[in-house]
Write a protein that holds these residues in place. Structure first.
Motif, PDB file in Angstrom:
ATOM      1  N   LEU A  50      -7.552   3.015  -4.092  1.00 24.96           N
ATOM      2  CA  LEU A  50      -6.918   4.325  -3.916  1.00 24.96           C
ATOM      3  C   LEU A  50      -7.717   5.460  -4.528  1.00 24.96           C
ATOM      4  CD1 LEU A  50      -4.447   5.909  -2.948  1.00 24.96           C
ATOM      5  CD2 LEU A  50      -3.364   5.417  -5.137  1.00 24.96           C
TER       6      LEU A  50
ATOM      7  N   TYR B 186       0.875   6.522   2.094  1.00 23.93           N
ATOM      8  CA  TYR B 186       0.402   5.139   2.072  1.00 23.93           C
ATOM      9  C   TYR B 186      -1.113   5.117   1.904  1.00 23.93           C
ATOM     10  CZ  TYR B 186       4.772   2.843   3.398  1.00 23.93           C
ATOM     11  OH  TYR B 186       6.060   2.350   3.406  1.00 23.93           O
TER      12      TYR B 186
ATOM     13  N   ASN C 214       0.806  -1.218   0.000  1.00 24.50           N
ATOM     14  CA  ASN C 214       0.000   0.000   0.000  1.00 24.50           C
ATOM     15  C   ASN C 214       0.844   1.275   0.000  1.00 24.50           C
ATOM     16  OD1 ASN C 214      -2.656  -1.163   0.008  1.00 24.50           O
ATOM     17  ND2 ASN C 214      -2.257  -1.824   2.100  1.00 24.50           N
TER      18      ASN C 214
ATOM     19  N   ARG D 215      -4.825   3.127   2.415  1.00 27.54           N
ATOM     20  CA  ARG D 215      -5.491   2.111   3.256  1.00 27.54           C
ATOM     21  C   ARG D 215      -5.619   0.817   2.456  1.00 27.54           C
ATOM     22  NH1 ARG D 215      -7.634  -1.383   5.608  1.00 27.54           N
ATOM     23  NH2 ARG D 215      -9.185  -1.308   7.272  1.00 27.54           N
ATOM     24  N   ASP D 216      -5.963   0.948   1.191  1.00 25.15           N
ATOM     25  CA  ASP D 216      -6.042  -0.196   0.275  1.00 25.15           C
ATOM     26  C   ASP D 216      -5.689   0.315  -1.112  1.00 25.15           C
ATOM     27  OD1 ASP D 216      -6.636  -2.300  -1.387  1.00 25.15           O
ATOM     28  OD2 ASP D 216      -8.606  -2.715  -0.531  1.00 25.15           O
ATOM     29  N   ILE D 217      -4.536  -0.067  -1.620  1.00 25.19           N
ATOM     30  CA  ILE D 217      -4.043   0.457  -2.889  1.00 25.19           C
ATOM     31  C   ILE D 217      -5.000   0.160  -4.035  1.00 25.19           C
ATOM     32  CG2 ILE D 217      -2.712  -1.555  -3.617  1.00 25.19           C
ATOM     33  CD1 ILE D 217      -1.455   2.085  -3.725  1.00 25.19           C
TER      34      ILE D 217
END
Length: 642
Positions: A259, A252, A220, A254-256
């Motif tokens: 995004l 960063y 991430n 949280r969840d790529i």
């Protein structure tokens, strides 16, 4: 009074117990890993991991002294509360979700973790840089001879924070533990498409990247932005080979995969489109033949076909040097563009050359650069701070509001929440308001700052500021005032004037819970059941006159926040209840009826027999055994007795 049952923590007004939640999730997914008594079977868990392949001594891991303790501290529920401070708020009726919270940030994050879980789109923090001079926050909120709430409420001694010196054998470990626990809780607050940005310098950037990878996952990682903080050598640069002109901002997701970062709008891209079509669109001429010897016929046979030049000549994608290339477009696409008038033929020395017309994007965008030189530097940040606060107020390392505004605009939309739990000089509140002004949007900010003491005799102390949090709050107030002053000469319906007149924020303070039961200490020599009975008696003794001593608004904030309501909730009296004062509490995501009377009357209980669709929150002391049984029978888990 009824006799509450359940676990010990069920009887205490706590923030969510994330350890318990994690175990419950694990049990739901993998019940075979638990014993018949409901305890995690470590041997079964090891079988899943397969210790032959994942050895504790061989696997890649980032460890430091205190990591286990910092994780335990992060997931320990908070017994504190947030208390509204109307006197220090700014236009609170216009605050919406904007707030500045004075308090130790780990405890505040825990308190926010129920109501604001997955509600925050962007987190920006500028933590202590661990230079050997900066403070490292101590996680001593609920223990010690001088508890935090006594230091900030009853006395004027303020909060003691520790200096992390290079002579300390755990110099890096202390800093990492401080960051680790806060990042763990902060992750719960981010939306699935949320982003966290952390400013840092060379002292800990390598360690911060590893700890953030540990918390958020290496997958991430978004970027390591380099921010130019100065354009001339520092005063002591002659003592070193290099003078650092930059700092870093680690980003960063949280969840790529989710995004939510928009590309940069870059109008300069249009400079590459010199043509203007009759309809006004920008365009440029592109050669149909793919250039470069790596683009050969055998690579894309569908891009190898014959065209007819204006003089009837057969044209193939053959380079002047004689090697066979290929076209950029398929034959179908070429014919389609020709029908639209978006192709051209130009005669060169070596023959006819086909071109197609490429239209410029309606909104020219490009990936963000990781080198930022256009958002102000330390010099501009200090000048901006001085212009707001006056020359008599000092702050060593403020960030420019343009930097925060740029971060906010790249990843948030109207209504999104921006969180900063190292509030400092208040730049994040300023940056969010600046971004809102520039785009006419309504993002909300939550800024948390420790009430760290200002040294007596300092310029800030002489200016009337006793704590850093006083400066944080005052700066935000002056930003609001400046926007309104600048808008005074505008027409009443001017959007900028309407924006300026809509600004405000609330101030909350971290404080001891309103419920005396939080001071109960279980007897380690007694069983869980015995301690529950002791706690029941403690509640009976300590809270018998609770309703006489309380302030409704203060208790409402604590009760609703710990039941998952955001602090911008609304209360509406419900006229159908004649014997009790009942309100409908509502925020953007949930609603519940709530009554904080000392006794719930039978008529109120009867109402829920017919209207079991409602959630209902009340005080535990307001129910006898019969009333609680009846409410529980009809409402089930929709009843919450606090």
């Amino acid at each position: 009074m009824s006799e509450p049952t359940g676990k010990l923590n069920d009887l205490l007004p706590l923030s969510p117990d994330h350890n318990e939640e994690r175990l419950a999730t694990l049990k739901e997914l993998f019940p075979d890993l638990f014993t018949n008594e409901g305890r995690l079977n470590m041997d079964e868990l090891k079988k899943v991991v397969d210790p032959a392949l994942v050895s504790e001594t061989e696997r890649y891991d980032f460890r430091w002294y205190g990591k286990t303790a910092s994780k335990r501290e992060a997931f320990t529920p908070s017994r504190a509360a947030l208390v509204y401070d109307k006197g220090r708020s700014c236009e609170p009726e216009k605050a919406g979700g904007n707030m500045i919270i004075e308090g130790e940030n780990l405890e505040v994050l825990k308190l926010l973790s129920s109501a604001y879980r997955e509600r925050v789109k962007c987190i920006y923090i500028d933590p202590p840089y661990n230079t050997g001079k900066d403070f490292v926050y101590s996680d001593r909120f609920a223990e010690g001879e001088k508890p935090y709430w006594a230091q900030t409420g009853v006395t004027e001694d303020g909060v003691k924070v520790d200096t992390n010196t290079n002579s300390d054998g755990r110099f890096h470990s202390n800093w990492l533990s401080m960051m680790h626990s806060r990042l763990l809780v902060a992750r719960y607050l981010l939306k699935p498409n949320g982003v966290i940005f952390v400013s840092i310098d060379d002292n800990e950037v390598h360690n911060l990247r590893r700890v953030m990878g540990d918390v958020f996952g290496d997958e991430n990682f978004i970027a390591e932005i380099v921010w130019q903080k100065m354009d001339s050598p520092s005063r002591n640069a002659e003592e070193r080979v290099f003078s650092n002109y930059h700092e870093y901002i680690l980003a960063y997701a949280r969840d790529i995969e989710e995004l939510g970062v928009s590309p940069e709008n870059r109008i300069s891209i249009l400079d590459a489109y010199p043509l203007t079509l009759p309809d006004g669109r920008k365009a440029r001429r592109r050669q149909l033949r793919k250039n470069g010897k790596e683009a050969r016929r055998e690579d894309r046979e569908t891009m190898w076909y014959q065209l007819e030049a204006p003089d009837g000549t057969e044209i193939w994608p053959v380079a002047p040097e004689g090697w066979e290339g290929r076209w950029v477009l398929s034959n179908e696409e070429w014919l389609s563009r020709t029908e639209q008038g978006l192709t051209e033929w130009i005669k060169r020395d070596y023959g006819w050359v086909p071109y197609y017309i490429e239209i410029a994007p309606a909104t020219p965008t490009a990936p963000w650069s990781t080198l930022w030189t256009d958002v102000g530097q330390n010099r501009q940040a200090k000048a901006e701070f001085t212009a707001l606060m006056g020359s008599g107020v000092e702050f060593q390392t403020p960030k420019p509001s343009a930097l925060i505004a740029k971060l906010v605009k790249m990843c948030t939309e109207d209504g999104d929440v921006v969180l900063d739990f190292f509030g400092g000089s208040g730049t994040t509140a300023h940056g969010v308001m600046r971004a809102n002004s520039e785009e006419q949007l309504n993002r909300e900010f939550i800024v948390v700052q420790l009430p760290e003491l200002v040294p007596e005799g300092s310029a800030n102390y002489r200016a009337g500021f006793k704590r850093i949090s006083d400066i944080t709050i005052e700066r935000a107030k002056r930003v609001v005032r400046n926007f309104r002053t600048e808008a005074e000469g505008l027409l009443p319906n001017d959007p900028q004037r309407e924006f300026a007149n809509s600004l405000g924020f609330k101030v909350f303070k971290l404080a001891k819970s309103n419920f005396p039961r939080v001071e109960f200490a279980p007897d380690p020599d007694k069983t869980e059941g015995e301690n529950i009975e002791l706690l029941k008696q403690y509640i009976s003794d300590k809270e018998a006159t609770f309703h006489i001593q309380w302030e409704r608004e203060t208790v409402l904030d604590e009760v609703l926040l710990k039941n998952g309501f955001m602090l911008d909730y609304t209360l509406t009296p419900r006229a159908e209840f004649k014997k009790n004062e009942v309100f409908l509490a509502k925020d953007a995501h949930k609603e519940s009826l709530i009554c904080l009377d000392a006794s719930i009357e039978p008529e109120t209980v009867d109402h829920f027999k017919k209207h079991s669709e409602h959630f209902f929150i009340c005080l535990e002391l307001a129910l006898d055994t019969t009333k609680k049984w009846n409410l529980k029978h009809h409402l089930g888990d929709k009843l919450k007795a606090f």
